[in-house]
Design an enzyme around this catalytic site. Structure first.
Site, short mmCIF file in Angstrom:
data_model
loop_
_atom_site.label_atom_id
_atom_site.label_comp_id
_atom_site.label_asym_id
_atom_site.label_seq_id
_atom_site.Cartn_x
_atom_site.Cartn_y
_atom_site.Cartn_z
N TYR A 1 -11.69 -1.28 12.43
CA TYR A 1 -11.13 -1.07 12.05
C TYR A 1 -10.22 -1.28 13.22
CZ TYR A 1 -6.87 2.40 10.94
OH TYR A 1 -6.01 2.46 11.39
N GLY B 1 0.31 -1.51 -0.02
CA GLY B 1 -0.02 0.32 0.32
C GLY B 1 1.21 1.36 0.06
N SER B 2 1.78 1.01 -0.66
CA SER B 2 2.77 2.14 -1.07
C SER B 2 2.75 3.29 -2.04
CB SER B 2 4.18 1.97 -0.42
OG SER B 2 4.45 0.64 -1.71
N THR B 3 1.48 3.97 -2.89
CA THR B 3 1.20 4.74 -4.09
C THR B 3 1.28 5.90 -3.72
OG1 THR B 3 -1.19 3.98 -4.13
CG2 THR B 3 0.24 2.86 -5.89
N SER C 1 -2.40 0.95 14.63
CA SER C 1 -2.43 3.14 15.22
C SER C 1 -2.97 2.61 16.41
CB SER C 1 -4.20 3.12 13.73
OG SER C 1 -4.66 3.86 14.70
N GLY D 1 0.41 8.65 0.61
CA GLY D 1 0.27 8.87 2.28
C GLY D 1 1.49 7.50 2.88
N ILE D 2 1.54 6.86 3.67
CA ILE D 2 2.13 6.82 5.06
C ILE D 2 3.23 5.99 4.50
CG2 ILE D 2 2.65 5.18 7.39
CD1 ILE D 2 0.04 6.72 8.58
N GLY D 3 2.59 5.11 3.22
CA GLY D 3 3.51 3.51 2.51
C GLY D 3 4.49 3.67 1.44
N1 LIG Z 1 -3.80 7.44 7.96
C1 LIG Z 1 -4.34 8.30 9.50
O1 LIG Z 1 -4.99 8.88 10.17
C2 LIG Z 1 -3.53 6.94 10.42
C3 LIG Z 1 -3.59 6.75 11.97
C4 LIG Z 1 -2.74 5.48 12.15
C5 LIG Z 1 -2.38 4.38 11.03
N2 LIG Z 1 -2.74 4.43 9.89
C6 LIG Z 1 -2.33 3.44 9.32
O2 LIG Z 1 -1.15 3.68 8.41
C7 LIG Z 1 -1.47 2.74 7.26
C8 LIG Z 1 -1.52 3.89 5.93
O3 LIG Z 1 -2.74 4.61 6.30
P1 LIG Z 1 -2.83 5.95 4.66
O4 LIG Z 1 -3.53 7.01 6.01
O5 LIG Z 1 -1.45 6.29 4.62
O6 LIG Z 1 -3.45 5.53 3.62
P2 LIG Z 1 -3.77 6.17 2.31
O7 LIG Z 1 -3.27 7.40 2.26
O8 LIG Z 1 -5.28 5.98 1.82
O9 LIG Z 1 -3.07 4.95 1.68
C9 LIG Z 1 -3.47 3.96 1.65
C10 LIG Z 1 -2.49 2.90 -0.49
O10 LIG Z 1 -2.82 1.56 0.00
C11 LIG Z 1 -3.46 1.37 -0.76
N3 LIG Z 1 -4.28 0.61 -0.91
C12 LIG Z 1 -5.04 0.91 -0.43
N4 LIG Z 1 -6.13 -0.40 -0.06
C13 LIG Z 1 -5.86 -1.17 -0.89
C14 LIG Z 1 -5.50 -2.89 -1.53
N5 LIG Z 1 -6.93 -3.06 -0.83
N6 LIG Z 1 -4.92 -3.18 -1.75
C15 LIG Z 1 -2.90 -3.52 -2.46
N7 LIG Z 1 -2.87 -1.79 -1.82
C16 LIG Z 1 -3.96 -1.18 -1.14
C17 LIG Z 1 -3.48 2.97 -1.25
O11 LIG Z 1 -2.64 2.74 -3.28
P3 LIG Z 1 -4.46 2.32 -4.38
O12 LIG Z 1 -5.54 3.07 -3.90
O13 LIG Z 1 -3.07 2.73 -6.02
O14 LIG Z 1 -4.49 1.19 -4.61
C18 LIG Z 1 -2.40 3.52 -1.29
O15 LIG Z 1 -1.36 3.90 -1.66
C19 LIG Z 1 -3.12 1.76 6.81
O16 LIG Z 1 -2.13 0.55 7.65
C20 LIG Z 1 -3.30 2.52 8.50
O17 LIG Z 1 -3.87 1.91 8.81
C21 LIG Z 1 -2.94 5.71 9.15
#
Ligand SMILES: NC(=O)c1ccc[n+]([C@@H]2O[C@H](COP(=O)([O-])OP(=O)(O)OC[C@H]3O[C@@H](n4cnc5c(N)ncnc54)[C@H](OP(=O)(O)O)[C@@H]3O)[C@@H](O)[C@H]2O)c1
Length: 263
Positions: free
Chosen positions: A154, A14-16, A141, A18-20
């Site tokens: 979640y 999941g690295s296109t 999280s 955000g955090i990834g």
């Molecule tokens: N943001 C927060 O507040 C927060 C807080 C604590 C923990 N986290 C954790 O940090 C991690 C990343 O969160 P984020 O906020 O950076 O997410 P994000 O901005 O929504 O980015 C999600 C990434 O995952 C990919 N993705 C989504 N669903 C997928 C699937 N089914 N298979 C493969 N790739 C998938 C998306 O790529 P495509 O759309 O290109 O497929 C995108 O690159 C998550 O595990 C989240 O629970 C986030």
């Protein structure tokens, strides 16, 4: 601090964006070769190109797969090759009352957020143990520790990730392989930004005002603002490096002080 990641090969789920993406970019800067992932080929190509432009001449590749689909995950695993650093970052989240979440949705949450890490770790762990070095990270999280009522589905997956990492670490005893979790807090990733924009549009609000209002509602945050993806990535880079050799089976926080207890 020199992170000594040159020559290591990393996969970040999941690295296109955000955090990834921030973790992938950080690993690349620290000298690692990086394999990124997302569901959509075009978005994936965009991320690979952007990362290559950050550090020309470095080894960045991408494998598209949707972690909700076990067959696509099998295909991804078949193409993965040797991995020294596995970052289980992929995660989906939304806000919904418990009664509204169907069995199918619960299953999808567990497939994407938990089974992704189970399947990838099962594939890479033996190789790491045989080669004598490896890092597995889970991006969990604060919602897995202090579970919000309207994000129970979640939070349950994020608690499962913490348990999974802790249990896996125990099979690395006496080796230089480690398995740890990051306990992230509210982070202004693209996913969160999009959700805020959608809600703001529906309520006829300015997204910037809503962002501020949401941050202010998080009354326990010592940071008093959203975390930036790079701030989570910094902890991930340390844990992924040989420098973190004495940290194993742990859950380390980058939650902006949102959780109020010491442990
Ligand atoms: N943001 C927060 O507040 C927060 C807080 C604590 C923990 N986290 C954790 O940090 C991690 C990343 O969160 P984020 O906020 O950076 O997410 P994000 O901005 O929504 O980015 C999600 C990434 O995952 C990919 N993705 C989504 N669903 C997928 C699937 N089914 N298979 C493969 N790739 C998938 C998306 O790529 P495509 O759309 O290109 O497929 C995108 O690159 C998550 O595990 C989240 O629970 C986030």
């Amino acid at each position: 601090m020199e992170l000594e990641l040159t020559g290591k090969r990393a996969f970040v789920s999941g690295s296109t964006e955000g955090i990834g993406y921030a973790i992938a970019a950080g690993l690349l800067h620290a000298g690692a070769d990086v394999v990124v992932n997302g569901r959509d080929e075009q978005r994936l190509r965009g991320a690979v190109d952007a990362l290559r432009a950050l550090r020309p001449g470095t080894d960045v590749t991408g494998i598209a797969a949707d972690f909700a689909d076990a067959e696509q995950v099998r295909h991804l695993i078949g193409r993965l090759g040797e991995i020294d650093i596995l970052v289980n970052n992929v995660g989906i989240f939304d806000v919904r009352t418990f009664a509204d979440v169907t069995d199918e949705e619960w299953q999808r949450y567990f497939d994407v957020n938990v089974m992704s890490g189970v399947r990838l770790s099962r594939h890479v762990l033996d190789g790491m143990l045989t080669r004598g070095w490896g890092r597995i990270l889970f991006v969990s999280s604060e919602s897995g520790i202090d579970v919000p009522a309207d994000m129970t589905h979640y939070g349950a997956t994020k608690a499962a990730m913490l348990a999974l990492a802790n249990g896996l670490a125990k099979s690395t005893r006496g080796t230089s392989v480690t398995v740890n979790s990051i306990v992230g807090g509210p982070t202004y990733s693209q996913g969160v930004a999009r959700a805020i924009e959608q809600i703001a549009r529906a309520q006829g609000m300015d997204p910037a005002d809503l962002k501020q209002a949401i941050a202010a509602r998080n009354t326990t945050s010592l940071l008093e603002r959203f975390i930036e993806p790079e701030e989570i990535a910094h902890l991930a880079l340390y844990l992924a490096s040989p420098r973190a050799s004495a940290t194993n089976g742990a859950a380390l926080r980058a939650d902006g002080g949102t959780l109020t207890t010491i442990l």
